[in-house]
Design an enzyme around this catalytic site. Sequence first.
Site, PDB file in Angstrom:
ATOM      1  N   GLY A  13      43.568  38.129  51.653  1.00  0.00           N
ATOM      2  CA  GLY A  13      44.609  38.544  52.585  1.00  0.00           C
ATOM      3  C   GLY A  13      45.918  37.804  52.383  1.00  0.00           C
ATOM      4  O   GLY A  13      46.046  36.901  51.553  1.00  0.00           O
ATOM      5  N   ARG A  28      46.932  47.221  47.727  1.00  0.00           N
ATOM      6  CA  ARG A  28      46.393  46.768  46.445  1.00  0.00           C
ATOM      7  C   ARG A  28      44.915  47.118  46.342  1.00  0.00           C
ATOM      8  O   ARG A  28      44.269  47.509  47.321  1.00  0.00           O
ATOM      9  CB  ARG A  28      46.625  45.269  46.304  1.00  0.00           C
ATOM     10  CG  ARG A  28      46.116  44.461  47.505  1.00  0.00           C
ATOM     11  CD  ARG A  28      46.669  43.050  47.521  1.00  0.00           C
ATOM     12  NE  ARG A  28      48.012  42.956  48.078  1.00  0.00           N
ATOM     13  CZ  ARG A  28      48.884  41.996  47.772  1.00  0.00           C
ATOM     14  NH1 ARG A  28      48.550  41.043  46.937  1.00  0.00           N
ATOM     15  NH2 ARG A  28      50.085  41.975  48.309  1.00  0.00           N
ATOM     16  N   ASP A  60      43.162  41.571  43.559  1.00  0.00           N
ATOM     17  CA  ASP A  60      44.018  41.482  44.734  1.00  0.00           C
ATOM     18  C   ASP A  60      45.496  41.444  44.363  1.00  0.00           C
ATOM     19  O   ASP A  60      46.360  41.549  45.244  1.00  0.00           O
ATOM     20  CB  ASP A  60      43.664  40.248  45.579  1.00  0.00           C
ATOM     21  CG  ASP A  60      43.647  38.961  44.762  1.00  0.00           C
ATOM     22  OD1 ASP A  60      42.745  38.829  43.923  1.00  0.00           O
ATOM     23  OD2 ASP A  60      44.534  38.115  44.960  1.00  0.00           O
ATOM     24  N   ASP A  97      53.015  40.290  42.860  1.00  0.00           N
ATOM     25  CA  ASP A  97      52.603  38.887  43.003  1.00  0.00           C
ATOM     26  C   ASP A  97      52.875  38.068  41.747  1.00  0.00           C
ATOM     27  O   ASP A  97      52.003  37.849  40.920  1.00  0.00           O
ATOM     28  CB  ASP A  97      51.132  38.783  43.402  1.00  0.00           C
ATOM     29  CG  ASP A  97      50.927  39.110  44.867  1.00  0.00           C
ATOM     30  OD1 ASP A  97      51.922  39.228  45.593  1.00  0.00           O
ATOM     31  OD2 ASP A  97      49.764  39.260  45.283  1.00  0.00           O
TER      32      ASP A  97
END
Length: 475
Positions: free
Chosen positions: A82, A175, A240, A250
């Site tokens: 998360g 994602r 993720d 990311d």
Amino acid sequence: MKLINSFATELPWACEPVAPQPLANARLLHLNRPLLGELGLGEVSDEQWLACCGQARPLPGMQPVAQVYAGHQFGGYSPRLGDGRALLLAEQQAPDGQRWDLHLKGAGKTPFSRFGDGRAVLRSSIREYLASEALHALGIPTTRALVLVGSDEPVYRETVETGATVLRTAPSHLRFGQFEYFAWSGQGEKIPLLIDYLLRHHFPELESGAELFAEVVRRTARLIAKWQAVGFTHGVMNTDNMSILGLTLDYGPYGFIDGYEADFVCNHTDSGGRYALSQQPAVGYWNLQKLAQALADHVDGEALAAALGQYEHQLMLHYSELMRARLGLETWEDEDPALFRQMFQQLAADKIDYHLFLRRLALVEASGPWPASLLTLLPDATPWQGWLDAYRARLAREGSEDATRKARMDAVNPKYVLRNALAQGVIEAAERGDMAPFERLYAALQHPYDEQPEFEELATPHPDWYLGEALSCSS
């Protein structure tokens, strides 16, 4: 400004409400004003952005939430990850009707922070800000950067650094890991709701989960083909960190290669080279398999298998198109893969600067001496003679015209690349309070294919001590 909160209101079980935490002595370092204008956010003042992104005072209408997801990290499944240091503040509906997440990274602890402090440091925030805008200028799908805030907040990593935030944007930050979380936590009934949300808001042209997965496969394949062609290594291709929309997501220990190295690893914690440059295509497929497994109870298995079966074809087709363009070739010949392979082998053998080699290759003419600027990159031109002759012959067979080809090649081979050494220099200056180098590099990266003589020093090879530098995940 037209803020909405569809994720928070339609998928409340996929997130947790969280208030951002203020930074000590927060200060505004950069605004991406052109993009803010495109999104319909140009009238928000500098003071409001500082309050929103550094002083824990969201704009009216924002409902900050942290999204929950899981993921396979370096091949092992982590059941609950998360947004540990990021918040979805809201979504902005742009003047053209497109929705854009406003996602604040470094906003403090969330229920998913685990043992982390929920912060981002100035170093990593600058790297993400520059990288997302650099990849966008290169034509590679990516999240974008809107606001950069620095502070005096102490943050403890390998050393004591200062806290910062980046407000990033994308049509969605959903994602692969969201589907994995609900599939493997006994909440599989939520997956059709996630699919429905994506179809309604992001893929209205599609009609089913099977079509959605096929589109995710296509976008992922094309994204990784672009990474490979431009020599970009993500560094942490965990599930993720894989975008459902096929975006670069990311930014951690990423790296553009300098001297060519097929197995370049930019993450010093990746001791096995799982996410090396050469491994990214295979990892993309592996990650899509994990997504297919999460969807298996809700999407026809034959459709999932058929979509996965198209991955390699889609990736290789697009990669071949990109590399032919980078070499100035307009037609296909069966011998082209061998020509590419021999080039890469010699680049690796001599550790030739990948970006400058392709940029200067455009100077090759139908006859006459080889370009002096190209030869200066080669420690010994003798091993290259056979390949250069074959390349010139290949150009002759398709009737290539020198000036036209050079213009085409210059439009796809960047002169300005976000090398780690450049980023590091900018970071060190910013940590001293000097943002001028950041502004200069940022400006050059907006137009990577142009000559820009005023930025010439940013397009030169970097010293041997920085070639192949690996970074940590906390970057």
